[in-house]
Design a protein around this motif. Structure first.
Motif, PDB file in Angstrom:
ATOM      1  N   GLU A  45      11.655   3.720 -11.837  1.00  0.00           N
ATOM      2  CA  GLU A  45      10.926   4.170 -10.554  1.00  0.00           C
ATOM      3  C   GLU A  45      11.664   3.715  -9.447  1.00  0.00           C
ATOM      4  O   GLU A  45      11.829   4.268  -8.478  1.00  0.00           O
ATOM      5  CB  GLU A  45       9.454   3.394 -10.538  1.00  0.00           C
ATOM      6  CG  GLU A  45       8.873   3.814  -9.242  1.00  0.00           C
ATOM      7  CD  GLU A  45       7.403   2.883  -9.243  1.00  0.00           C
ATOM      8  OE1 GLU A  45       6.638   3.219  -8.249  1.00  0.00           O
ATOM      9  OE2 GLU A  45       7.058   2.033 -10.205  1.00  0.00           O
ATOM     10  N   GLN A  46      12.092   2.272  -9.488  1.00  0.00           N
ATOM     11  CA  GLN A  46      12.751   1.740  -8.379  1.00  0.00           C
ATOM     12  C   GLN A  46      14.201   2.438  -8.078  1.00  0.00           C
ATOM     13  O   GLN A  46      14.657   2.652  -7.184  1.00  0.00           O
ATOM     14  CB  GLN A  46      13.160   0.303  -8.682  1.00  0.00           C
ATOM     15  CG  GLN A  46      11.828  -0.756  -8.678  1.00  0.00           C
ATOM     16  CD  GLN A  46      12.058  -1.879  -9.098  1.00  0.00           C
ATOM     17  OE1 GLN A  46      13.029  -2.315  -9.629  1.00  0.00           O
ATOM     18  NE2 GLN A  46      11.267  -2.949  -8.725  1.00  0.00           N
TER      19      GLN A  46
ATOM     20  N   CYS B 151      15.252   5.409  -8.896  1.00  0.00           N
ATOM     21  CA  CYS B 151      14.740   7.094  -8.286  1.00  0.00           C
ATOM     22  C   CYS B 151      14.602   6.909  -6.954  1.00  0.00           C
ATOM     23  O   CYS B 151      14.984   7.505  -6.041  1.00  0.00           O
ATOM     24  CB  CYS B 151      13.705   7.659  -9.065  1.00  0.00           C
ATOM     25  SG  CYS B 151      14.383   8.172 -11.030  1.00  0.00           S
ATOM     26  N   LEU B 152      13.719   5.818  -6.482  1.00  0.00           N
ATOM     27  CA  LEU B 152      13.238   5.847  -4.926  1.00  0.00           C
ATOM     28  C   LEU B 152      14.456   5.517  -4.271  1.00  0.00           C
ATOM     29  O   LEU B 152      14.588   5.699  -3.034  1.00  0.00           O
ATOM     30  CB  LEU B 152      12.290   4.679  -4.768  1.00  0.00           C
ATOM     31  CG  LEU B 152      10.832   5.161  -5.393  1.00  0.00           C
ATOM     32  CD1 LEU B 152       9.974   3.867  -5.363  1.00  0.00           C
ATOM     33  CD2 LEU B 152      10.223   6.102  -4.180  1.00  0.00           C
TER      34      LEU B 152
ATOM     35  N   GLU C 291      16.365   8.529  -3.891  1.00  0.00           N
ATOM     36  CA  GLU C 291      15.827   9.464  -3.032  1.00  0.00           C
ATOM     37  C   GLU C 291      15.472   9.323  -1.646  1.00  0.00           C
ATOM     38  O   GLU C 291      15.796  10.034  -0.856  1.00  0.00           O
ATOM     39  CB  GLU C 291      14.155   9.878  -3.572  1.00  0.00           C
ATOM     40  CG  GLU C 291      13.456  10.832  -3.078  1.00  0.00           C
ATOM     41  CD  GLU C 291      12.325  11.311  -4.055  1.00  0.00           C
ATOM     42  OE1 GLU C 291      11.599  12.388  -3.559  1.00  0.00           O
ATOM     43  OE2 GLU C 291      12.100  10.732  -4.741  1.00  0.00           O
ATOM     44  N   PHE C 292      15.463   7.910  -1.469  1.00  0.00           N
ATOM     45  CA  PHE C 292      15.402   7.556  -0.102  1.00  0.00           C
ATOM     46  C   PHE C 292      16.582   6.639   0.501  1.00  0.00           C
ATOM     47  O   PHE C 292      16.267   5.863   1.337  1.00  0.00           O
ATOM     48  CB  PHE C 292      13.911   6.740   0.122  1.00  0.00           C
ATOM     49  CG  PHE C 292      12.770   7.497   0.008  1.00  0.00           C
ATOM     50  CD1 PHE C 292      12.284   8.600   0.768  1.00  0.00           C
ATOM     51  CD2 PHE C 292      12.043   7.401  -0.982  1.00  0.00           C
ATOM     52  CE1 PHE C 292      11.408   9.570   0.669  1.00  0.00           C
ATOM     53  CE2 PHE C 292      10.945   8.399  -1.390  1.00  0.00           C
ATOM     54  CZ  PHE C 292      10.552   9.191  -0.476  1.00  0.00           C
TER      55      PHE C 292
ATOM     56  N   LYS D  17       5.892  12.908   0.224  1.00  0.00           N
ATOM     57  CA  LYS D  17       6.987  12.402   0.196  1.00  0.00           C
ATOM     58  C   LYS D  17       6.427  11.175   1.031  1.00  0.00           C
ATOM     59  O   LYS D  17       7.247   9.864   0.906  1.00  0.00           O
ATOM     60  CB  LYS D  17       8.263  13.135   0.792  1.00  0.00           C
ATOM     61  CG  LYS D  17       8.865  14.090  -0.225  1.00  0.00           C
ATOM     62  CD  LYS D  17      10.184  14.379   0.402  1.00  0.00           C
ATOM     63  CE  LYS D  17      10.977  15.135  -0.856  1.00  0.00           C
ATOM     64  NZ  LYS D  17      12.371  15.398  -0.361  1.00  0.00           N
TER      65      LYS D  17
ATOM     66  N   HIS E 207       4.742   8.869  -1.226  1.00  0.00           N
ATOM     67  CA  HIS E 207       5.672   8.347  -2.387  1.00  0.00           C
ATOM     68  C   HIS E 207       6.757   6.948  -1.560  1.00  0.00           C
ATOM     69  O   HIS E 207       6.824   5.959  -2.231  1.00  0.00           O
ATOM     70  CB  HIS E 207       6.828   9.384  -2.550  1.00  0.00           C
ATOM     71  CG  HIS E 207       7.489   9.018  -3.864  1.00  0.00           C
ATOM     72  ND1 HIS E 207       8.615   9.643  -4.390  1.00  0.00           N
ATOM     73  CD2 HIS E 207       7.486   8.081  -4.906  1.00  0.00           C
ATOM     74  CE1 HIS E 207       9.220   9.232  -5.391  1.00  0.00           C
ATOM     75  NE2 HIS E 207       8.417   8.234  -5.731  1.00  0.00           N
ATOM     76  N   TYR E 208       6.901   7.207  -0.316  1.00  0.00           N
ATOM     77  CA  TYR E 208       7.688   6.366   0.455  1.00  0.00           C
ATOM     78  C   TYR E 208       6.870   5.037   0.624  1.00  0.00           C
ATOM     79  O   TYR E 208       7.167   3.882   0.329  1.00  0.00           O
ATOM     80  CB  TYR E 208       8.197   6.892   1.815  1.00  0.00           C
ATOM     81  CG  TYR E 208       9.136   5.826   2.534  1.00  0.00           C
ATOM     82  CD1 TYR E 208      10.464   6.000   2.324  1.00  0.00           C
ATOM     83  CD2 TYR E 208       8.610   4.971   3.471  1.00  0.00           C
ATOM     84  CE1 TYR E 208      11.495   5.206   2.986  1.00  0.00           C
ATOM     85  CE2 TYR E 208       9.523   4.051   4.214  1.00  0.00           C
ATOM     86  CZ  TYR E 208      10.932   4.364   4.137  1.00  0.00           C
ATOM     87  OH  TYR E 208      11.480   3.515   4.654  1.00  0.00           O
TER      88      TYR E 208
ATOM     89  N   ASP F 135       4.384   3.994  -1.055  1.00  0.00           N
ATOM     90  CA  ASP F 135       4.121   3.341  -2.401  1.00  0.00           C
ATOM     91  C   ASP F 135       5.332   2.280  -2.829  1.00  0.00           C
ATOM     92  O   ASP F 135       5.163   1.398  -3.533  1.00  0.00           O
ATOM     93  CB  ASP F 135       4.183   4.237  -3.527  1.00  0.00           C
ATOM     94  CG  ASP F 135       2.603   4.887  -3.573  1.00  0.00           C
ATOM     95  OD1 ASP F 135       1.818   4.588  -2.732  1.00  0.00           O
ATOM     96  OD2 ASP F 135       2.716   6.069  -4.043  1.00  0.00           O
ATOM     97  N   TYR F 136       6.392   2.527  -2.241  1.00  0.00           N
ATOM     98  CA  TYR F 136       7.468   1.597  -2.598  1.00  0.00           C
ATOM     99  C   TYR F 136       8.131   0.859  -1.429  1.00  0.00           C
ATOM    100  O   TYR F 136       8.192  -0.457  -1.621  1.00  0.00           O
ATOM    101  CB  TYR F 136       8.711   2.609  -3.066  1.00  0.00           C
ATOM    102  CG  TYR F 136      10.097   1.869  -3.418  1.00  0.00           C
ATOM    103  CD1 TYR F 136       9.839   0.910  -4.687  1.00  0.00           C
ATOM    104  CD2 TYR F 136      11.176   1.744  -2.931  1.00  0.00           C
ATOM    105  CE1 TYR F 136      11.061   0.141  -5.045  1.00  0.00           C
ATOM    106  CE2 TYR F 136      12.125   0.891  -3.282  1.00  0.00           C
ATOM    107  CZ  TYR F 136      12.145   0.261  -4.332  1.00  0.00           C
ATOM    108  OH  TYR F 136      13.218  -0.515  -4.866  1.00  0.00           O
TER     109      TYR F 136
END
Length: 502
Positions: free
Chosen positions: A289-290, A292-293, A296-297, A395, A398-399, A401-402
């Motif tokens: 999860e970390q 991929c984030l 992605e970001f 998105k 999602h942002y 959440d992290y």
């Protein structure tokens, strides 16, 4: 070329003999001259010639005395006596000393040339025989060490020679296709203190005798530098061994050799380098999860730490090469699958490409680097802040959440995703039923509850970790959402966990 030394107290004789024929055309080279027996003996010691032409009568040490002393010191060069006297007693002495021939001055070219041709053939045969004997002795000794170390066959009489010695044992494996011949040729120049080499398949065993551990490790370190070959790894047993414990040390080396793939970035691997299977548990789902984030970001500057975690995990687990590769291929496919959920047009490696890239790697560190480069490429493809009308809210959530611990609001999010703040706030409320700040508070309070229950942090530390820099504000928000203060919640939760534990 066979090397020739001329020893005579008469300069004309020395110069005439040096120039009487073209020595090189007969396979000989005049390397020097001496004007008396004492000087001749010194030059024999220094230059070790193949053939010495020596005057039998000279002031000081005679030719006979010089030859006798040289032979007593173990020199095996051929001696040819030069004399101006046709005296049979001199010839007898020359024969007794094993001299090659007896030539009368002045030297006759027609007599010298056949002598040189005979000596050249004889010396060539003797050198060939000497090499064969030396090779045989080396093979015989190698065979005894191989039988003892690798097959555990003991020759007690032979072992007695080493009862007072101590040994360190090392091995070397090639992580690529470097040939044993290439390695051996370099080793002869690079390691001066090695006692014995022994090849078995693609592994070289190296035995060090009566050295300190620091000396052995320095020898191997110097060799890694001189060979300039990062594909070679040395394994070294740190314990000093006597002759009887060496077979056991070989077994320890075999164990170390199993980790050459995982620890391939270590030039010299010892047992102390192996990481124990301890420390924080590796949770792949959280790691995935970390990562991929981050991809992605645009948080790729943080990838290195996560990839190091992955490498350390496999070093601690002590898995075989095949299992590591299989699992890493599976992990990359999981990353692709996760990222493709919101990025449908990604260009990723096919299964065959993953297999080819990972199986061709010589060490785990190479695969980790391959993974890093692929993740950087994916981050470049994705640009996580680019979104369309239908995916923007997902998105944003999602942002949050992290990155909930960051200083966030609608304006910050609008800047990140390149939207108008007023429009984005209304759209978020319309699709989620909550204002953005309400959603952010809900995420932060949920994370705070997890930390208060499962960790050892104090309330003010939890407040900072979830993004509230003002502790009083955190208290008010927490009590509004949960109904009690963070302190009371923590106390009740731990009391409940204690009762369950009983």
């Amino acid at each position: 070329m066979l090397r020739v030394l001329l020893v005579d107290d008469e300069p004309l004789i020395r110069e005439g003999l040096a120039s009487i024929i073209d020595w090189n055309s007969y396979g000989f080279q005049v390397i020097g001259t001496a004007d008396n027996g004492r000087s001749g003996l010194e030059k024999i010691r220094e230059w070790k010639p193949d053939v010495v032409f020596v005057d039998i009568r000279m002031p000081g040490i005679s030719g006979i005395e010089m030859v006798q002393q040289a032979k007593e010191e173990g020199f095996t060069c051929k001696f040819v006596v030069l004399s101006g006297y046709s005296n049979f007693s001199y010839a007898q002495q020359a024969i007794r000393l094993g001299m090659e021939s007896y030539l009368l001055k002045p030297i006759d070219e027609e007599e010298l040339i056949p002598l040189l041709e005979r000596m050249r053939i004889k010396l060539k045969q003797e050198k060939m025989l000497e090499k064969q004997l030396r090779d045989f002795g080396s093979i015989s000794e190698s065979s005894k060490w191989k039988q003892f170390l690798l097959e555990n066959n003991r020759d007690e009489d032979w072992l007695q020679h080493f009862r007072r010695d101590t040994f360190y044992l090392a091995s070397m494996t090639a992580l690529n296709d470097t040939s044993s011949e290439q390695i051996t040729s370099k080793l002869h120049d690079g390691v001066k203190e090695v006692f014995h080499y022994l090849w078995k398949h693609d592994t070289l065993f190296m035995l060090f005798r009566n050295l300190q551990f620091t000396e052995v490790k320095q020898q191997l370190h110097d060799l890694t530098v001189s060979m300039e070959d990062r594909s070679l790894q040395f394994q070294l047993i740190e314990d000093k061994n006597d002759i009887d414990s060496l077979p056991s040390a070989v077994k320890d080396l075999h164990c170390l050799q199993q980790f050459t793939f995982a620890y391939g970035d270590r030039l010299i691997l010892t047992e102390n380098d192996l990481k124990a299977d301890e420390g924080d548990p590796f949770e792949f789902s959280k790691w995935l999860e970390q990562v991929c984030l981050m991809v992605e970001f645009d948080q790729v500057d943080k990838l290195d730490n996560h990839l190091i975690q992955l490498q350390f995990y496999y070093q601690r687990k002590k898995y075989a090469k095949g299992r590591i590769i299989a699992e890493l291929i599976d992990k990359m496919k999981s990353i692709y699958q996760e990222l493709s959920k919101s990025n449908h047009s990604l260009t990723v490696w096919t299964n065959d490409e993953l297999v080819d890239r990972f199986t061709s790697a010589h060490q785990l560190a190479d695969i980790i680097e391959e993974i890093k480069q692929q993740l950087l490429d994916l981050a470049h493809q994705i640009n996580g802040f680019a979104s369309d009308h239908d995916t923007i809210i997902d998105k944003m959530k999602h942002y949050v959440d992290y990155f909930y611990a960051k200083e966030l609001n609608v304006k910050v999010m609008a800047d990140l995703f390149n939207y108008n703040p007023s429009y984005l706030g209304k759209k978020f409320k319309a699709e989620t039923g909550s204002y953005f700040h309400q959603y952010l508070d809900a995420v932060r309070i949920t994370k705070a509850k997890e930390l208060l229950v499962g960790g050892s942090d104090k309330v003010y530390q939890v407040s900072e970790k979830v993004g509230y820099t003002n502790q009083d504000y955190f208290y008010r928000k927490f009590k509004y959402h949960v109904g009690i203060s963070p302190k009371e919640f923590q106390k009740q939760s731990r009391s409940t966990e204690s009762i369950k534990g009983e």
